[in-house]
Design a protein around this motif. Structure first.
Motif, PDB file in Angstrom:
ATOM      1  N   SER A  39       0.800  -1.231   0.000  1.00 35.94           N
ATOM      2  CA  SER A  39       0.000   0.000   0.000  1.00 35.94           C
ATOM      3  C   SER A  39       0.831   1.279   0.000  1.00 35.94           C
ATOM      4  O   SER A  39       0.262   2.363  -0.031  1.00 35.94           O
ATOM      5  CB  SER A  39      -0.924   0.011   1.222  1.00 35.94           C
ATOM      6  OG  SER A  39      -0.164   0.108   2.409  1.00 35.94           O
ATOM      7  N   THR A  40       2.146   1.196   0.048  1.00 36.63           N
ATOM      8  CA  THR A  40       2.942   2.423   0.062  1.00 36.63           C
ATOM      9  C   THR A  40       3.324   2.822  -1.365  1.00 36.63           C
ATOM     10  O   THR A  40       2.988   2.127  -2.327  1.00 36.63           O
ATOM     11  CB  THR A  40       4.228   2.258   0.890  1.00 36.63           C
ATOM     12  OG1 THR A  40       5.118   1.380   0.176  1.00 36.63           O
ATOM     13  CG2 THR A  40       3.931   1.686   2.268  1.00 36.63           C
ATOM     14  N   ASP A  41       4.046   3.934  -1.503  1.00 37.04           N
ATOM     15  CA  ASP A  41       4.439   4.408  -2.837  1.00 37.04           C
ATOM     16  C   ASP A  41       5.731   3.749  -3.336  1.00 37.04           C
ATOM     17  O   ASP A  41       6.282   4.157  -4.353  1.00 37.04           O
ATOM     18  CB  ASP A  41       4.581   5.932  -2.850  1.00 37.04           C
ATOM     19  CG  ASP A  41       5.638   6.419  -1.883  1.00 37.04           C
ATOM     20  OD1 ASP A  41       6.187   5.588  -1.113  1.00 37.04           O
ATOM     21  OD2 ASP A  41       5.927   7.627  -1.869  1.00 37.04           O
ATOM     22  N   LYS A  44       6.652  -1.598  -6.900  1.00 36.83           N
ATOM     23  CA  LYS A  44       6.296  -3.006  -6.727  1.00 36.83           C
ATOM     24  C   LYS A  44       7.442  -3.931  -7.128  1.00 36.83           C
ATOM     25  O   LYS A  44       7.718  -4.920  -6.456  1.00 36.83           O
ATOM     26  CB  LYS A  44       5.061  -3.346  -7.569  1.00 36.83           C
ATOM     27  CG  LYS A  44       3.773  -2.830  -6.996  1.00 36.83           C
ATOM     28  CD  LYS A  44       2.586  -3.290  -7.823  1.00 36.83           C
ATOM     29  CE  LYS A  44       1.302  -2.775  -7.197  1.00 36.83           C
ATOM     30  NZ  LYS A  44       0.122  -3.178  -7.947  1.00 36.83           N
ATOM     31  N   HIS A 113       9.573   1.372   3.058  1.00 39.11           N
ATOM     32  CA  HIS A 113       8.348   1.207   2.264  1.00 39.11           C
ATOM     33  C   HIS A 113       7.403   0.130   2.778  1.00 39.11           C
ATOM     34  O   HIS A 113       6.482  -0.286   2.076  1.00 39.11           O
ATOM     35  CB  HIS A 113       8.716   0.942   0.800  1.00 39.11           C
ATOM     36  CG  HIS A 113       9.498   2.064   0.189  1.00 39.11           C
ATOM     37  ND1 HIS A 113      10.833   1.958  -0.133  1.00 39.11           N
ATOM     38  CD2 HIS A 113       9.126   3.326  -0.102  1.00 39.11           C
ATOM     39  CE1 HIS A 113      11.249   3.115  -0.625  1.00 39.11           C
ATOM     40  NE2 HIS A 113      10.239   3.961  -0.619  1.00 39.11           N
TER      41      HIS A 113
END
Ligand SMILES: [Fe+2]
Length: 121
Positions: A39-41, A44, A113
Motif C-alpha cells: 500500500s505504500t508508494d 512493486k 516502504h
C-alpha cells in the motif's frame, strides 16, 4: 498476519491476537495504525517478494537495495500452520530458501516502504 505501526516513532508490532474493542494499541500516546501490505508508494518490482520453485523448496528473492538506510529487514512465509521468518543484515542479498507450500503467503518488510506480500501458487 497483522501488524501495527506507530506514526510518531515508527515502532512496529506483530499482533498475535487482536483487540476486539475500540481501545486499540497505544504508542507515543496515539493509537497505532494497521500495516497494510502493498500500500505504500514504493516500486512493486523492488519490493514484492518473488519465488522460484526448486523441487520441494522455493527460492525467495526481493529485488531491493540493502543499503545502510534502506533495506529489506526480513522475509516471512506464512502457512495455515507455520510461520518462518528470515532476518537480513545490511549488505546481504535478500534471498532465502523456504519449503514449497502451495497457498502460503510470502511477506517482505522494507524499512522505508513497509510490508509487501505475494501468494505462492
Ligand atoms: Fe524500499
Amino acid at each position: 498476519m497483522k501488524m501495527k505501526i506507530c506514526k510518531n516513532c515508527g515502532a512496529v508490532v506483530t499482533v498475535e491476537r487482536d483487540c476486539h474493542c475500540s481501545c486499540g494499541f497505544i504508542c507515543c500516546g496515539d493509537k497505532m495504525s494497521d500495516v497494510v501490505a502493498n500500500s505504500t508508494d514504493g516500486a512493486k518490482e523492488k519490493h514484492l517478494p518473488s519465488y522460484e520453485k526448486i523441487g520441494d523448496e522455493i527460492k525467495v528473492k526481493v529485488n531491493h537495495v540493502m543499503d545502510d538506510d534502506h533495506y529489506i529487514e526480513w522475509v516471512l512465509m506464512e502457512t495455515d500452520t507455520e510461520t518462518i521468518k528470515h532476518t537480513f543484515k545490511v549488505g546481504e542479498t535478500p534471498e532465502v530458501i523456504f519449503p514449497y507450500v502451495k497457498g502460503s503467503t510470502l511477506y517482505a518488510y522494507c524499512n522505508k516502504h513497509g510490508l509487501w506480500q505475494t501468494k505462492v501458487e
